[in-house]
Design a protein around this motif. Structure first.
Motif, mmCIF file in Angstrom:
data_model
loop_
_atom_site.group_PDB
_atom_site.id
_atom_site.type_symbol
_atom_site.label_atom_id
_atom_site.label_comp_id
_atom_site.label_asym_id
_atom_site.label_seq_id
_atom_site.Cartn_x
_atom_site.Cartn_y
_atom_site.Cartn_z
ATOM 1 N N GLY A 292 25.029 38.585 43.873
ATOM 2 C CA GLY A 292 23.841 39.096 44.425
ATOM 3 C C GLY A 292 23.426 40.477 43.417
ATOM 4 N N ALA A 293 22.585 41.322 44.096
ATOM 5 C CA ALA A 293 22.162 42.675 43.303
ATOM 6 C C ALA A 293 23.061 43.659 43.376
ATOM 7 N N ASN A 294 23.052 44.562 42.599
ATOM 8 C CA ASN A 294 23.923 46.099 43.010
ATOM 9 C C ASN A 294 25.353 45.731 42.921
ATOM 10 N N CYS A 295 25.936 44.690 42.474
ATOM 11 C CA CYS A 295 27.369 44.640 42.626
ATOM 12 C C CYS A 295 28.121 45.060 41.393
ATOM 13 N N ARG A 296 29.438 45.210 41.318
ATOM 14 C CA ARG A 296 30.147 45.644 40.185
ATOM 15 C C ARG A 296 31.170 44.616 39.832
ATOM 16 N N ILE A 297 31.173 43.916 38.817
ATOM 17 C CA ILE A 297 32.610 43.192 38.504
ATOM 18 C C ILE A 297 33.426 43.700 37.247
ATOM 19 N N GLY A 298 34.572 44.022 37.893
ATOM 20 C CA GLY A 298 35.459 44.953 37.091
ATOM 21 C C GLY A 298 35.777 44.267 35.975
ATOM 22 N N SER A 299 36.504 44.875 34.813
ATOM 23 C CA SER A 299 37.196 44.449 33.639
ATOM 24 C C SER A 299 38.168 43.321 33.863
ATOM 25 N N GLY A 300 37.947 42.412 33.179
ATOM 26 C CA GLY A 300 38.968 41.241 33.295
ATOM 27 C C GLY A 300 39.248 40.348 34.471
ATOM 28 N N SER A 301 38.238 40.572 35.314
ATOM 29 C CA SER A 301 38.247 39.894 36.588
ATOM 30 C C SER A 301 37.565 38.268 36.232
ATOM 31 N N ILE A 302 37.993 37.246 36.936
ATOM 32 C CA ILE A 302 37.707 35.906 36.616
ATOM 33 C C ILE A 302 37.055 35.169 38.020
ATOM 34 N N ILE A 303 35.893 34.922 38.041
ATOM 35 C CA ILE A 303 35.302 34.526 39.085
ATOM 36 C C ILE A 303 34.606 33.160 38.923
ATOM 37 N N ARG A 304 35.080 32.273 39.787
ATOM 38 C CA ARG A 304 34.623 30.824 39.339
ATOM 39 C C ARG A 304 34.090 30.296 40.881
ATOM 40 N N ASP A 305 32.951 29.390 40.825
ATOM 41 C CA ASP A 305 32.294 28.518 41.789
ATOM 42 C C ASP A 305 32.488 29.496 43.085
ATOM 43 N N SER A 306 31.781 30.551 43.070
ATOM 44 C CA SER A 306 31.927 31.522 44.405
ATOM 45 C C SER A 306 30.316 32.181 44.565
ATOM 46 N N VAL A 307 30.486 32.660 45.829
ATOM 47 C CA VAL A 307 29.152 33.500 46.165
ATOM 48 C C VAL A 307 29.502 34.913 46.363
ATOM 49 N N LEU A 308 29.062 35.745 45.805
ATOM 50 C CA LEU A 308 29.063 37.110 46.070
ATOM 51 C C LEU A 308 27.697 37.857 46.519
ATOM 52 N N GLU A 309 27.744 38.376 47.809
ATOM 53 C CA GLU A 309 26.287 38.708 48.342
ATOM 54 C C GLU A 309 26.049 39.955 47.649
ATOM 55 N N ASP A 310 25.036 40.632 48.100
ATOM 56 C CA ASP A 310 24.525 41.978 47.437
ATOM 57 C C ASP A 310 25.736 43.192 47.559
ATOM 58 N N ASP A 311 25.700 44.090 46.715
ATOM 59 C CA ASP A 311 26.587 45.346 46.847
ATOM 60 C C ASP A 311 28.013 44.931 46.993
ATOM 61 N N VAL A 312 28.487 43.864 46.533
ATOM 62 C CA VAL A 312 29.938 43.834 46.497
ATOM 63 C C VAL A 312 30.652 44.433 45.202
ATOM 64 N N LEU A 313 31.974 45.037 45.385
ATOM 65 C CA LEU A 313 32.449 45.747 44.432
ATOM 66 C C LEU A 313 33.832 45.052 44.293
ATOM 67 N N ILE A 314 33.792 44.622 42.852
ATOM 68 C CA ILE A 314 35.119 43.824 42.581
ATOM 69 C C ILE A 314 35.740 44.868 41.297
ATOM 70 N N ASP A 315 36.992 45.229 41.676
ATOM 71 C CA ASP A 315 37.699 46.221 40.874
ATOM 72 C C ASP A 315 38.329 45.231 39.714
ATOM 73 N N ALA A 316 38.885 46.001 38.670
ATOM 74 C CA ALA A 316 39.533 45.137 37.433
ATOM 75 C C ALA A 316 40.580 44.288 37.751
ATOM 76 N N TYR A 317 40.690 43.198 36.935
ATOM 77 C CA TYR A 317 41.485 41.973 37.262
ATOM 78 C C TYR A 317 41.661 41.483 38.516
ATOM 79 N N THR A 318 40.714 41.039 39.026
ATOM 80 C CA THR A 318 40.554 40.229 40.222
ATOM 81 C C THR A 318 40.491 38.865 39.950
ATOM 82 N N LEU A 319 40.956 37.808 40.639
ATOM 83 C CA LEU A 319 40.657 36.572 40.524
ATOM 84 C C LEU A 319 40.210 35.860 41.841
#
Ligand code: UD1
Ligand code: MG
Length: 463
Positions: A292-319
């Protein structure tokens, strides 16, 4: 009214120079098999999957499976007897449609739909029998050369092996992408004889056949060869991949996504990302992921076949795999959402927490070092560091249910199947094997015994 357009995709070859057991067109660039890129563009242009036929041969079943979801047709070329022979295999399926026939290659995946539209428009404007896409190459070796007459029309295509030194010096090459008038194609192609040297039926010989029958073949010359890159080796595969990644991140940035060091970021073809989301270096966003909008996807993160709604914060190295994260979720750094999870609004998952097939309720927290598997956890739950759901007894997987507002003390072991009622407490270090009712404190550990003076007595004994 514009004429119907049918499209044949030649994809029967093995591609020996890939040095792979897998048929060439099944290799991936931009997160998708080469042939699927071509099929998608073809459907976009024809407007109708049934007017797209892919010619398969090597590993026919796997190639069919790779694109079967798009509803296009297939023709089998069991022996690879040349590009002309491959196109003949489509005759039964495409002849009735009339109009125009566009020929594409399964190993030339970078071609843009806009270029194909120009090809079709040029064909319509000139009223030619065929139009062929060409380009100038500094090193034309290996390609068919374009022979033109005084008015710029194409009179022949000469393959490298048959070229005279003068012809070999021509830098304008045949891309292998053509648009034919269907009536002329299907009347002349069956009459083309195999090449004397190779025994193959060359589609390129159609150019001379059309000229001999008094028709015109016009070139459409592209100023850049990038779209025409044919993949023959793993090196070219990585080059195509780089171009697809570049196209994707550019489009996302134009759509309002901030990408830091985009050359390090990998985003697959079908991914969508909302405006004002920030993607940090070395993130990989793969498969059918939607962010979604206004999210942050941290360095080195790997996201596959997923749904992230707005304003989600993913810090570094998250799978994250096949999971749904609602608005305002915060995960990472170093979190693993393995598969089948739903993390509800505002929940927070911290470092070294693994979730599998788990629903974590709104506003709940699991901040450090936990395994939550096959669990349903209500809202406003606090899961202490070191909590483990023991979901597997070596034979079956069992469920853990934790009710709203409960507090699971650090280092608790919840032996599933197990249920913790709402607003309950599990004391730190507990092993919980039986149901905890609501509004209850469960202590599942030995009582502490204090022995005053024991250390000094021991010391005295030892001295
Ligand atoms: C062909 C052209 C050449 C052009 C070049 C551009 C001919 C005779 N030559 O040569 O003028 O410059 O493409 O890349 O057409 N295929 C089949 N069945 C076959 C043979 C090929 O399906 O029997 C498919 C291949 O899988 C491939 C495509 O057709 O996707 C091109 O075949 P390839 O053998 O690579 O042709 P080139 O020798 O490169
Ligand atoms: Mg080739």
């Amino acid at each position: 009214m514009s004429q119907p357009v049918s499209i044949a995709i030649l994809a029967a070859g093995l591609g020996t120079r890939m040095k792979s057991n897998k048929a060439k067109v099944l290799h991936q660039a931009g997160g998708m098999p080469l042939v699927e890129h071509v099929v998608r563009v073809a459907i976009e242009i024809s407007g109708e999957p049934s007017r797209v036929v892919t010619v398969v041969g090597h590993q026919a079943d796997q190639v069919k499976a790779a694109v079967s979801g798009h509803g296009c047709g297939f023709a089998l070329q069991s022996e690879q007897k040349g590009t002309g022979h491959a196109l003949l295999m489509c005759q039964d399926q495409l002849k009735g449609a009339g109009g125009l026939v566009v020929v594409l290659y399964g190993d030339t995946p970078l071609l843009l739909a806009s270029t194909l539209r120009r090809l079709i428009d040029l064909q319509a404007e000139t009223g030619a029998a065929a139009t062929v896409i060409t380009t100038d190459l500094d090193n034309p070796r290996g390609y068919g050369r374009i022979i033109r007459d005084g008015s710029g029309n194409v009179t022949a295509i000469v393959e490298q092996k048959a070229a005279t030194p003068e012809q070999a010096a021509i830098r304008e090459i045949n891309s292998g992408i053509y648009c034919f008038r269907a009536d002329l194609l299907w009347s002349l192609l069956p009459a083309i004889r195999p090449n004397k040297a190779s025994g193959e039926i060359y589609l390129t010989d159609m150019v001379e056949a059309l000229n001999a029958a008094g028709h015109r073949v016009v070139p459409m010359k592209l100023s850049s060869a990038e779209e025409l890159l044919g993949i023959n080796t793993k090196l070219e595969l990585s080059e195509a991949d780089r171009i697809f990644r570049d196209r994707k991140t550019r489009q996302l940035m134009l759509d309002g996504v901030t990408i830091i060091k985009p050359e390090t970021v990998t985003v697959d073809f079908d991914v969508t990302i909302g405006a004002d989301t920030i993607v940090e270096p070395f993130a990989q966003i793969l498969g059918k992921t939607t962010i979604g909008a206004n999210c942050r996807i941290g360095s080195g993160s790997i996201i596959r076949d997923s749904v992230l709604e707005d304003d989600v914060l993913i810090d570094a190295y998250t799978l994250i795999g096949t999971s749904h994260l609602e608005k305002d979720v915060h995960a990472g750094p170093f979190t693993r959402l393995r598969m089948g999870n739903c993390v509800e609004t505002g929940a927070h998952i911290g470092n070294f927490v693994e979730l599998k097939n788990t629903r974590l309720g709104a506003g709940s927290k699991s901040m450090h070092l936990a395994y939550l598997g096959d669990s349903t956890i209500g809202p406003k739950v606090n899961v202490g560091a070191g909590t483990i759901t023991c979901n597997y007894d070596g034979r079956v997987k069992s469920k853990t249910i934790i009710g709203r507002g409960s507090f699971i003390g650090s280092n608790s072991t919840l032996v599933a199947p197990i249920e913790i009622g709402e607003e309950s407490y599990v004391a730190a270090g507990s092993v919980i094997t039986t149901r905890v009712p609501e509004d209850t404190l469960a202590l599942g550990r030995a009582h502490q015994v204090n022995k005053p003076g024991w250390p000094s007595r021991r010391k005295a004994k030892q001295s």
